[in-house]
Design a protein around this motif. Sequence first.
Motif, PDB file in Angstrom:
ATOM      1  N   LYS A   3       0.904  -1.240   0.107  1.00  0.00           N
ATOM      2  CA  LYS A   3      -0.163   0.080   0.030  1.00  0.00           C
ATOM      3  C   LYS A   3       0.913   1.525   0.019  1.00  0.00           C
ATOM      4  O   LYS A   3       0.581   2.203  -0.766  1.00  0.00           O
ATOM      5  CB  LYS A   3      -0.912   0.038   1.329  1.00  0.00           C
ATOM      6  N   TYR A   7       0.783   4.165  -2.787  1.00  0.00           N
ATOM      7  CA  TYR A   7       0.637   5.523  -2.636  1.00  0.00           C
ATOM      8  C   TYR A   7       1.682   6.428  -3.114  1.00  0.00           C
ATOM      9  O   TYR A   7       1.675   7.544  -3.435  1.00  0.00           O
ATOM     10  CB  TYR A   7       0.408   6.009  -0.977  1.00  0.00           C
ATOM     11  N   ILE A  10       1.614   6.923  -6.566  1.00  0.00           N
ATOM     12  CA  ILE A  10       0.529   8.042  -6.966  1.00  0.00           C
ATOM     13  C   ILE A  10       0.810   9.435  -6.860  1.00  0.00           C
ATOM     14  O   ILE A  10       0.835  10.208  -7.512  1.00  0.00           O
ATOM     15  CB  ILE A  10      -0.795   7.735  -6.326  1.00  0.00           C
ATOM     16  N   LYS A 105     -12.861   9.464  -4.708  1.00  0.00           N
ATOM     17  CA  LYS A 105     -11.801   8.616  -5.225  1.00  0.00           C
ATOM     18  C   LYS A 105     -11.468   7.743  -4.292  1.00  0.00           C
ATOM     19  O   LYS A 105     -11.497   8.012  -2.991  1.00  0.00           O
ATOM     20  CB  LYS A 105     -10.618   9.648  -5.813  1.00  0.00           C
ATOM     21  N   LEU A 107      -8.980   7.212  -2.388  1.00  0.00           N
ATOM     22  CA  LEU A 107      -7.733   7.528  -1.767  1.00  0.00           C
ATOM     23  C   LEU A 107      -7.850   8.378  -0.581  1.00  0.00           C
ATOM     24  O   LEU A 107      -9.070   8.979  -0.618  1.00  0.00           O
ATOM     25  CB  LEU A 107      -6.861   7.889  -2.619  1.00  0.00           C
ATOM     26  N   SER A 108      -7.146   8.339   0.393  1.00  0.00           N
ATOM     27  CA  SER A 108      -7.320   9.288   1.434  1.00  0.00           C
ATOM     28  C   SER A 108      -7.292  10.648   0.943  1.00  0.00           C
ATOM     29  O   SER A 108      -6.427  11.179   0.322  1.00  0.00           O
ATOM     30  CB  SER A 108      -6.121   9.297   2.514  1.00  0.00           C
ATOM     31  N   GLN A 112      -4.483  13.237  -1.148  1.00  0.00           N
ATOM     32  CA  GLN A 112      -4.551  13.831  -2.225  1.00  0.00           C
ATOM     33  C   GLN A 112      -4.352  15.199  -2.223  1.00  0.00           C
ATOM     34  O   GLN A 112      -3.869  15.590  -3.186  1.00  0.00           O
ATOM     35  CB  GLN A 112      -6.129  13.364  -2.703  1.00  0.00           C
TER      36      GLN A 112
END
Length: 263
Positions: A3, A7, A10, A105, A107-108, A112
Amino acid sequence: MKKFFYYLDIYMFNIYIYFKSFSQYKVDFIIGILSVVMQASIGLIFINVIYNNIPVIEGWSYNELLLMFGFSSCGIALFIIFFSEIWMIGPKYVARGELTILLTKPLSPLFQIVSQRVKLENMFQFLLGVGAVIYALDGTNKLDLINLLQMLIMVIVSLLVFFSLNLFFATFSFWTINSNNIVFAVYALREYGRYPIQMFPKILQIVLIFIFPFAFTAFYPSIAILSSNMFILLVSILAAGLLTICAIKFWRFGLKHFESAGA
């Protein structure tokens, strides 16, 4: 671990996109660098002017005060480089509704937000801070591997304090739409954190330790290294950790409020 790398990929992609768009505004980037250089240099010049007239302030020598200046500069610079988008939570993500898009989305949303940009203009301020810390450690005969490792830890402590306080007060935007007036009013207190707190009235010392703990961004890190005090080192780490946990929990609480308001 998988994970984490997910991240990280990204984050790096977002930064790539940011720089690709930012390259179109090279003049703005240069102006930003010059502005940071000027601001950081003024702080260093101010310290030198003081000590040309007053060799010792409240028992602190030039190198000891320079050490505090260095820690504070490193912490502030790293916060601005990697987390300054937090200042946009109110005016951009809440007021304009852009947070709603982030919530769709997987994601956190906080991740973001902070990965939207990196302000490399402040790298000079960080390097100046590192140079000031190393110079000060050498001037106080504290320049060794152990203290360099402690320096790294204390720079992270300083960063976490800046991150936590800014995130905590930016979260009030969920109720006030834009809490930047509060955020920047608290942020202005950082200047007091880069000087010996004995210089200030008792009430301000209490504020800088317990309410807006900027004393942990420079004063206590310097004390920990100069006095080789492991207790202060551990207390500083614990304080930064607790602040970070509280700020993130408050952010999540505010986020739930935002979701219920949107619904």
